[in-house]
Design an enzyme around this catalytic site. Structure first.
Site, PDB file in Angstrom:
ATOM      1  N   ASP A 138      27.223  25.525  -0.816  1.00  0.00           N
ATOM      2  CA  ASP A 138      27.694  26.372   0.286  1.00  0.00           C
ATOM      3  C   ASP A 138      28.053  27.786  -0.155  1.00  0.00           C
ATOM      4  O   ASP A 138      28.952  28.420   0.411  1.00  0.00           O
ATOM      5  CB  ASP A 138      28.901  25.718   0.989  1.00  0.00           C
ATOM      6  CG  ASP A 138      28.587  24.337   1.502  1.00  0.00           C
ATOM      7  OD1 ASP A 138      27.453  24.136   1.968  1.00  0.00           O
ATOM      8  OD2 ASP A 138      29.461  23.453   1.431  1.00  0.00           O
ATOM      9  N   GLY A 161      23.065  21.964   3.928  1.00  0.00           N
ATOM     10  CA  GLY A 161      23.236  22.632   5.214  1.00  0.00           C
ATOM     11  C   GLY A 161      23.193  24.124   4.960  1.00  0.00           C
ATOM     12  O   GLY A 161      24.103  24.667   4.349  1.00  0.00           O
ATOM     13  N   HIS A 162      22.113  24.766   5.358  1.00  0.00           N
ATOM     14  CA  HIS A 162      21.927  26.196   5.083  1.00  0.00           C
ATOM     15  C   HIS A 162      21.945  26.950   6.414  1.00  0.00           C
ATOM     16  O   HIS A 162      21.074  26.730   7.252  1.00  0.00           O
ATOM     17  CB  HIS A 162      20.615  26.430   4.330  1.00  0.00           C
ATOM     18  CG  HIS A 162      20.576  25.732   2.996  1.00  0.00           C
ATOM     19  ND1 HIS A 162      19.455  25.657   2.210  1.00  0.00           N
ATOM     20  CD2 HIS A 162      21.535  25.072   2.305  1.00  0.00           C
ATOM     21  CE1 HIS A 162      19.729  24.983   1.095  1.00  0.00           C
ATOM     22  NE2 HIS A 162      20.987  24.611   1.144  1.00  0.00           N
ATOM     23  N   THR A 163      22.925  27.811   6.583  1.00  0.00           N
ATOM     24  CA  THR A 163      23.086  28.507   7.858  1.00  0.00           C
ATOM     25  C   THR A 163      22.499  29.909   7.780  1.00  0.00           C
ATOM     26  O   THR A 163      22.827  30.672   6.881  1.00  0.00           O
ATOM     27  CB  THR A 163      24.587  28.593   8.232  1.00  0.00           C
ATOM     28  OG1 THR A 163      25.112  27.277   8.240  1.00  0.00           O
ATOM     29  CG2 THR A 163      24.783  29.244   9.588  1.00  0.00           C
ATOM     30  N   ASP A 219      33.715  39.909   1.699  1.00  0.00           N
ATOM     31  CA  ASP A 219      34.496  40.355   2.870  1.00  0.00           C
ATOM     32  C   ASP A 219      35.619  39.385   3.224  1.00  0.00           C
ATOM     33  O   ASP A 219      36.602  39.784   3.849  1.00  0.00           O
ATOM     34  CB  ASP A 219      33.561  40.527   4.079  1.00  0.00           C
ATOM     35  CG  ASP A 219      32.761  39.258   4.366  1.00  0.00           C
ATOM     36  OD1 ASP A 219      31.965  38.852   3.500  1.00  0.00           O
ATOM     37  OD2 ASP A 219      32.963  38.643   5.435  1.00  0.00           O
ATOM     38  N   LYS A 256      23.414  30.277   0.036  1.00  0.00           N
ATOM     39  CA  LYS A 256      22.012  30.289  -0.414  1.00  0.00           C
ATOM     40  C   LYS A 256      21.066  30.561   0.760  1.00  0.00           C
ATOM     41  O   LYS A 256      20.107  31.317   0.628  1.00  0.00           O
ATOM     42  CB  LYS A 256      21.653  28.937  -1.065  1.00  0.00           C
ATOM     43  CG  LYS A 256      22.477  28.609  -2.304  1.00  0.00           C
ATOM     44  CD  LYS A 256      22.159  27.234  -2.839  1.00  0.00           C
ATOM     45  CE  LYS A 256      22.611  26.105  -1.951  1.00  0.00           C
ATOM     46  NZ  LYS A 256      24.073  25.930  -1.822  1.00  0.00           N
ATOM     47  N   GLN A 316      22.563  22.358  -2.749  1.00  0.00           N
ATOM     48  CA  GLN A 316      23.799  21.989  -3.467  1.00  0.00           C
ATOM     49  C   GLN A 316      24.172  23.098  -4.473  1.00  0.00           C
ATOM     50  O   GLN A 316      23.810  24.236  -4.269  1.00  0.00           O
ATOM     51  CB  GLN A 316      23.664  20.632  -4.170  1.00  0.00           C
ATOM     52  CG  GLN A 316      23.632  19.439  -3.216  1.00  0.00           C
ATOM     53  CD  GLN A 316      22.290  19.204  -2.561  1.00  0.00           C
ATOM     54  OE1 GLN A 316      21.277  19.083  -3.217  1.00  0.00           O
ATOM     55  NE2 GLN A 316      22.259  19.110  -1.247  1.00  0.00           N
TER      56      GLN A 316
HETATM   57  P1  GDP Z   1      24.485  27.368   1.622  1.00  0.00           P
HETATM   58  O1  GDP Z   1      24.629  25.885   1.737  1.00  0.00           O
HETATM   59  O2  GDP Z   1      24.650  27.853   0.228  1.00  0.00           O
HETATM   60  O3  GDP Z   1      23.230  27.895   2.286  1.00  0.00           O
HETATM   61  O4  GDP Z   1      25.700  27.992   2.430  1.00  0.00           O
HETATM   62  P2  GDP Z   1      26.160  27.573   3.904  1.00  0.00           P
HETATM   63  O5  GDP Z   1      25.189  28.139   4.873  1.00  0.00           O
HETATM   64  O6  GDP Z   1      26.463  26.115   3.977  1.00  0.00           O
HETATM   65  O7  GDP Z   1      27.566  28.296   3.976  1.00  0.00           O
HETATM   66  C1  GDP Z   1      27.705  29.669   3.887  1.00  0.00           C
HETATM   67  C2  GDP Z   1      28.320  30.210   5.186  1.00  0.00           C
HETATM   68  O8  GDP Z   1      28.773  31.532   4.987  1.00  0.00           O
HETATM   69  C3  GDP Z   1      27.308  30.291   6.336  1.00  0.00           C
HETATM   70  O9  GDP Z   1      27.972  30.035   7.546  1.00  0.00           O
HETATM   71  C4  GDP Z   1      26.823  31.743   6.286  1.00  0.00           C
HETATM   72  O10 GDP Z   1      26.425  32.226   7.552  1.00  0.00           O
HETATM   73  C5  GDP Z   1      28.080  32.456   5.832  1.00  0.00           C
HETATM   74  N1  GDP Z   1      27.850  33.626   4.973  1.00  0.00           N
HETATM   75  C6  GDP Z   1      26.864  33.848   4.059  1.00  0.00           C
HETATM   76  N2  GDP Z   1      27.086  35.012   3.398  1.00  0.00           N
HETATM   77  C7  GDP Z   1      28.225  35.535   3.916  1.00  0.00           C
HETATM   78  C8  GDP Z   1      28.998  36.704   3.622  1.00  0.00           C
HETATM   79  O11 GDP Z   1      28.678  37.506   2.750  1.00  0.00           O
HETATM   80  N3  GDP Z   1      30.145  36.887   4.343  1.00  0.00           N
HETATM   81  C9  GDP Z   1      30.546  36.016   5.308  1.00  0.00           C
HETATM   82  N4  GDP Z   1      31.694  36.274   5.944  1.00  0.00           N
HETATM   83  N5  GDP Z   1      29.848  34.892   5.602  1.00  0.00           N
HETATM   84  C10 GDP Z   1      28.714  34.659   4.910  1.00  0.00           C
HETATM   85  P1  IMO Z   2      24.323  22.879   0.310  1.00  0.00           P
HETATM   86  O1  IMO Z   2      22.833  22.932  -0.002  1.00  0.00           O
HETATM   87  C1  IMO Z   2      28.251  21.185  -0.543  1.00  0.00           C
HETATM   88  C2  IMO Z   2      28.378  17.002  -1.905  1.00  0.00           C
HETATM   89  C3  IMO Z   2      29.000  15.987  -0.972  1.00  0.00           C
HETATM   90  C4  IMO Z   2      29.586  15.026  -1.987  1.00  0.00           C
HETATM   91  C5  IMO Z   2      28.542  15.027  -3.109  1.00  0.00           C
HETATM   92  C6  IMO Z   2      27.580  13.842  -3.061  1.00  0.00           C
HETATM   93  O2  IMO Z   2      24.629  23.104   1.747  1.00  0.00           O
HETATM   94  O3  IMO Z   2      25.071  23.749  -0.620  1.00  0.00           O
HETATM   95  P2  IMO Z   2      25.513  13.279  -1.478  1.00  0.00           P
HETATM   96  O4  IMO Z   2      25.426  13.060   0.002  1.00  0.00           O
HETATM   97  O5  IMO Z   2      24.651  14.402  -1.969  1.00  0.00           O
HETATM   98  O6  IMO Z   2      25.308  12.016  -2.269  1.00  0.00           O
HETATM   99  O7  IMO Z   2      27.053  13.699  -1.747  1.00  0.00           O
HETATM  100  O8  IMO Z   2      27.814  16.241  -2.954  1.00  0.00           O
HETATM  101  N1  IMO Z   2      27.282  17.815  -1.315  1.00  0.00           N
HETATM  102  C7  IMO Z   2      27.399  19.103  -0.951  1.00  0.00           C
HETATM  103  N2  IMO Z   2      28.470  19.927  -0.955  1.00  0.00           N
HETATM  104  N3  IMO Z   2      27.051  21.663  -0.160  1.00  0.00           N
HETATM  105  C8  IMO Z   2      25.956  20.860  -0.183  1.00  0.00           C
HETATM  106  O9  IMO Z   2      24.710  21.326   0.038  1.00  0.00           O
HETATM  107  C9  IMO Z   2      26.114  19.504  -0.547  1.00  0.00           C
HETATM  108  N4  IMO Z   2      25.272  18.453  -0.651  1.00  0.00           N
HETATM  109  C10 IMO Z   2      25.990  17.434  -1.148  1.00  0.00           C
HETATM  110  O10 IMO Z   2      29.991  16.559  -0.156  1.00  0.00           O
HETATM  111  O11 IMO Z   2      30.764  15.563  -2.531  1.00  0.00           O
HETATM  112 MG    MG Z   3      25.671  24.474   2.844  1.00  0.00          MG
END
Ligand code: GDP
Ligand code: IMO
Ligand code: MG
Length: 429
Positions: free
Chosen positions: A13, A40-42, A333, A16, A224
């Site tokens: 998270d 989960g990539h937003t 930020d 990415k 991850q």
């Molecule tokens: P990922 O799993 O690495 O793709 O990350 P996630 O999407 O799960 O979580 C990152 C969250 O932060 C998402 O809701 C993005 O929209 C948000 N995000 C990404 N970059 C920034 C940033 O520079 N500032 C803020 N405030 N939010 C960001």
């Molecule tokens: P992104 O790509 C954050 C964590 C789970 C748990 C551990 C094992 O969005 O960064 P699993 O279901 O993979 O066997 O769970 O890994 N986990 C993540 N934490 N971001 C993720 O993906 C994750 N994918 C798995 O919460 O601790």
């Molecule tokens: Mg994520």
């Protein structure tokens, strides 16, 4: 021509998805190489929000080829759901734009059931998995029982793989007082879903190597984070795949010497979702502030992410393990309102001081962080696009991180939108 891997340097998270979406403007092909729909990539693009779990983030751009490699574990029902959702938002998806490796193992309903059963039975020792069947599916892969997407073409193969997995899973299910697998039902379900999947299945390793020969730019999208890596993460509180940059090679069939750059996506603080040790975790109002301003709620399971200060030795270890060539520092930020900002630069045990992030989870759980304190900047950096706009204190924070990591920060993210980004160096170099 540059082939670039994007990986998370912390516990996932890190942002990415945003960065891959941004950089996919310059890539021909975007490739997922490990993990599954635990990710989960937003992506925030104007007034549209896309939450992707399986499809590579490049899918939202027209004319991009996207690929799911053999290192991924693929839930076909979830994939079809995600394709349908994107189509309903106007994204076109066809076999020209999405190719799934023939060697990609499938996640089946009994994998998910086993994941959930195990977690329930583990009490305090649970991992806090996403409950998506990721671990059990990888177990079947290395146990040489898995049904792979290429097997979907042959009815006999589907039957014999189900048989092999049922033999194994029925023994486990017995231990949890569960009924044996209904093999006929699973077979029927697979026969139905295969019609929607089969057209996307192809020889990914050949396609990617041909693309490299033709001078195309490949962007590998990690899921991850490095501390969730099955070998080098905080084991056993990890996921079941190799999350490091090296997996881009084994997870696709592109050899490591064809990949030139590794961008380490690094949040300006630390978060973790699920169980396991996290030395810099905050239980006070600062932690709550980071959670609130950073909107730190898991995309996949909706769980609150645990928040804490930046852990520099942890990220340094990731830089080494991944061969990071540049850091993308995200969510700076989120720190805007803080008076003082701390960076963890080492740890203390009862006996000694440690300069490195320990490998053993037990030790990680027992260490106290040693912090350096810096002044906050108390102004709004959201949406900044130029380094010259960043307040002095924020630049000092970036400089300190860069110095500690001995790695260049090549990009700073100041918001979720594509253009809320400061480019310092070209990540494709
Ligand atoms: P990922 O799993 O690495 O793709 O990350 P996630 O999407 O799960 O979580 C990152 C969250 O932060 C998402 O809701 C993005 O929209 C948000 N995000 C990404 N970059 C920034 C940033 O520079 N500032 C803020 N405030 N939010 C960001
Ligand atoms: P992104 O790509 C954050 C964590 C789970 C748990 C551990 C094992 O969005 O960064 P699993 O279901 O993979 O066997 O769970 O890994 N986990 C993540 N934490 N971001 C993720 O993906 C994750 N994918 C798995 O919460 O601790
Ligand atoms: Mg994520």
């Amino acid at each position: 021509m540059t082939n670039l891997v994007v990986i998370g340097t912390q516990w996932g998270d890190e942002g990415k998805g945003k960065i891959v979406d941004l950089l996919s403007a310059r890539a021909d092909t975007i490739v997922r190489f490990q993990g599954g729909h635990n990710a989960g990539h937003t992506l925030v693009i104007g007034d549209q929000i896309f939450k992707l779990s399986l499809l590579p983030s490049g899918i939202v751009r027209e004319n991009r080829c996207t690929v799911i490699g053999n290192g991924v574990v693929l839930d076909p029902w979830k994939l079809v759901e995600e394709i349908d959702l994107l189509r309903s938002k106007g994204i076109s998806i066809d076999p020209e734009r999405l190719i799934i490796s023939e060697n990609t193992p499938l996640i089946l309903p009994f994998h998910r059931e086993l994941d959930v059963l195990r977690e329930k039975a583990s009490g305090k020792k649970k991992i806090g998995t996403t409950g998506r069947g990721i671990g059990p599916a990888y177990e079947d892969k290395v146990g040489r029982r898995a049904l792979r997407s290429g097997d979907l073409k042959t009815v006999g193969e589907i039957k014999s793989r189900i048989r092999a997995m049922a033999d194994h899973h029925n023994m486990l299910r017995l231990g949890y007082n569960q009924k044996v697998i209904n093999e006929d039902l699973i077979f029927q379900e697979i026969m139905e879903i295969r019609e929607d999947i089969i057209e996307y299945v192809g020889p990914v390793w050949q396609l990617l190597n041909d693309q490299i020969k033709a001078g195309k730019n490949l962007l590998f999208e990690g899921a991850q984070g490095s501390m969730l890596d099955v070998d080098f993460g905080t084991y056993p509180f990890v996921t079941s795949s190799s999350t490091l940059a090296g997996a881009a090679s084994t997870g696709t069939g592109v050899s490591h010497n064809k990949i030139q750059s590794v961008l380490g996506i690094t949040k300006a603080y630390t978060t973790r979702v699920g169980k396991g040790p996290m030395p810099t975790e905050l239980f006070d109002e600062v932690g709550q502030l980071l959670s609130k301003i950073g909107k730190e709620k898991g995309t996949v399971t909706g769980r609150d992410r645990r928040c804490g200060w930046f852990d520099a030795p942890l990220v340094k270890r990731s830089c080494i393990l991944n061969g990071v060539t540049g850091i993308a520092l995200t969510k700076i930020d989120v720190l805007d309102r803080l008076e003082k900002i701390k960076i963890c630069v080492g740890y203390r045990t009862k006996e000694k001081v440690l300069n490195e992030f320990p490998l053993s989870s037990n030790l990680v759980g027992a260490i106290e962080p040693i912090y350096e304190e810096m002044d906050g900047w108390h102004c709004n950096t959201s949406g900044m696009k130029k380094l010259s706009q960043l307040p002095n204190e924020a630049r000092k924070y970036v400089d300190r991180i860069e110095k500690f990591l001995e790695t260049k920060v090549t990009l700073i993210s100041t918001g979720p939108e594509r253009d809320e980004t400061i480019f310092l160096e070209d990540p494709f170099l």
